[in-house]
Design an enzyme around this catalytic site. Structure first.
Site, PDB file in Angstrom:
ATOM      1  CB  CYS A 122      -3.478   4.895  -8.890  1.00 41.87           C
ATOM      2  SG  CYS A 122      -2.354   5.254  -7.518  1.00 41.87           S
ATOM      3  CB  CYS A 124       0.793   8.044  -8.429  1.00 41.23           C
ATOM      4  SG  CYS A 124       0.631   6.700  -9.625  1.00 41.23           S
ATOM      5  CB  CYS A 132      -0.808   6.396  -4.516  1.00 40.82           C
ATOM      6  SG  CYS A 132       0.530   5.775  -5.554  1.00 40.82           S
ATOM      7  CE  LYS A 197       2.032  -0.156  -7.564  1.00 34.85           C
ATOM      8  NZ  LYS A 197       1.197   0.984  -8.010  1.00 34.85           N
ATOM      9  NE  ARG A 207       8.848   5.589  -8.929  1.00 34.26           N
ATOM     10  CZ  ARG A 207       9.626   4.675  -8.375  1.00 34.26           C
ATOM     11  NH1 ARG A 207      10.881   4.562  -8.761  1.00 34.26           N
ATOM     12  NH2 ARG A 207       9.148   3.864  -7.451  1.00 34.26           N
ATOM     13  NE  ARG A 219       4.162   6.563  -6.023  1.00 36.28           N
ATOM     14  CZ  ARG A 219       4.776   6.825  -7.184  1.00 36.28           C
ATOM     15  NH1 ARG A 219       5.642   5.958  -7.675  1.00 36.28           N
ATOM     16  NH2 ARG A 219       4.511   7.934  -7.847  1.00 36.28           N
ATOM     17  CD  GLU A 235      -2.437  -5.303   1.784  1.00 32.85           C
ATOM     18  OE1 GLU A 235      -3.580  -5.132   1.307  1.00 32.85           O
ATOM     19  OE2 GLU A 235      -1.828  -4.406   2.405  1.00 32.85           O
ATOM     20  CE  LYS A 250       3.258  -2.025 -11.221  1.00 33.47           C
ATOM     21  NZ  LYS A 250       2.498  -0.784 -11.470  1.00 33.47           N
ATOM     22  CB  SER A 276       8.707  -0.069 -16.440  1.00 31.70           C
ATOM     23  OG  SER A 276       9.030   0.258 -15.089  1.00 31.70           O
TER      24      SER A 276
END
Length: 327
Positions: A122, A124, A132, A197, A207, A219, A235, A250, A276
């Site tokens: 990616c 980002c 991204c 995602k 982040r 995003r 997707e 995710k 996270s």
């Protein structure tokens, strides 16, 4: 029915640790886990991520040491995120043969050739605006981004990576990366697609770790609305049609239903990212004495596997593997 006539007593199979182990339906192993690592420039760097106790940004030499620990504990692999020395509008370090992740791949594979190494793919972490993809005004230019993602994937493959993992939710990213890899002769490098995602509030601490907070907006224009289920199936199906070898969901905890539905509908290997914010909440509650950290972590990871995950990306991986050894 009186108690004298009870035939079915499920408690018979719960009475002792031995019988509980014997009838256990879902078994979690170290090889089911992959450890995310955040790679930064420098030497002997272990910079703690304040919002993720126990997680640190690592220079390449330190990442090799942690990767060795992951291999010794029997983890399924590691996934690399790079924080370059400098960023620009197109994320050029992502395609640099001597970029931070490419250099880390070579160093880790030189020391640990058998360890499975995945590269997050990616832009980002590499763009100065932290979105991204490359921008046209304040919108991402999807197709221009695909070309860069393809080049990045090829550069990771040439550095020796075992698998690439596109995570930007760009339309057509799997097909573009598959074509780029194949055209460069890397037909055997698989793609683990972040197929599903969500634009989640659970990503906050990441982040800090990846230093990729957007300089404007967010995003939600390319990551999925957390309310959508049918879109997740579309997707996933699109990524399969484009050549994905693995699918990923995710985050994990709030999306167990999605994970289960993908498992029931598709037969590709399936991963989940224990993100996270999920990690940080457990750490904070444990630090306050409100929960038993080991039991909650193991219950959570087992839940992901029970829901259908073949691979769990988690910051708990090293601790969980040690606990499994001690069990």
């Amino acid at each position: 029915m009186t108690h004298e006539n009870l035939i079915h007593r499920p408690r018979r199979l719960r009475r002792t640790p031995q019988i509980r182990r014997m009838v256990r339906e879902t078994r979690l192993l170290p090889e089911d886990l992959a450890l995310p690592l955040f790679i930064v420039p420098g030497v002997a760097v272990r910079k703690p991520v304040v919002s993720m106790p126990g997680v640190a940004q690592l220079s390449i030499d330190q990442a090799v040491l942690v990767a060795k620990e992951a291999q010794d504990l029997g983890l399924g692999g590691i996934i690399l995120f790079g924080i370059p020395k400098s960023k620009d509008s197109t994320g050029s370090d992502a395609v640099d043969p001597n970029g931070i992740v490419q250099s880390a791949i070579r160093a880790i594979k030189a020391e640990l050739p058998e360890l499975w190494v995945i590269a997050d793919t990616c832009l980002c972490e590499y763009t100065d605006h932290a979105h991204c993809g490359v921008l046209r005004g304040q919108e991402i230019d999807n197709d221009a981004t695909l070309e860069i993602l393809g080049r990045a994937a090829v550069s990771y493959a040439e550095a020796g990576v075992d698998m690439v993992a596109p995570s930007g939710m760009m339309d057509g990213m799997v097909g573009a990366i598959r074509a780029a890899l194949d055209n460069a002769g890397h037909t055997l490098v698989p793609i683990l697609s972040y197929a599903v995602k969500y634009a989640s509030a659970y990503y906050g601490p990441f982040r800090d770790a990846a230093e990729n907070t957007p300089t404007f907006g967010d995003r939600r224009a390319y990551q999925m609305d957390p309310a959508n289920r049918r879109e997740a199936l579309r997707e996933a199906r699109l990524d399969i049609e484009q050549g994905a070898d693995w699918l990923m969901v995710k985050p994990g905890l709030a999306y167990m239903d999605i994970l289960r539905e993908l498992r029931d509908r598709f037969d590709l290997p399936l991963a989940v990212y224990n993100v996270s914010g999920e990690y940080a909440m457990i750490k904070a509650a444990a630090a306050n004495g409100w929960i038993d950290e080991q039991r909650v972590v193991m219950e959570t990871l087992t839940g992901f596997k029970r829901a259908g995950a073949d691979l769990i990306l988690t910051y708990h991986a090293l601790d969980a593997a040690r606990w499994m050894q001690d069990a």
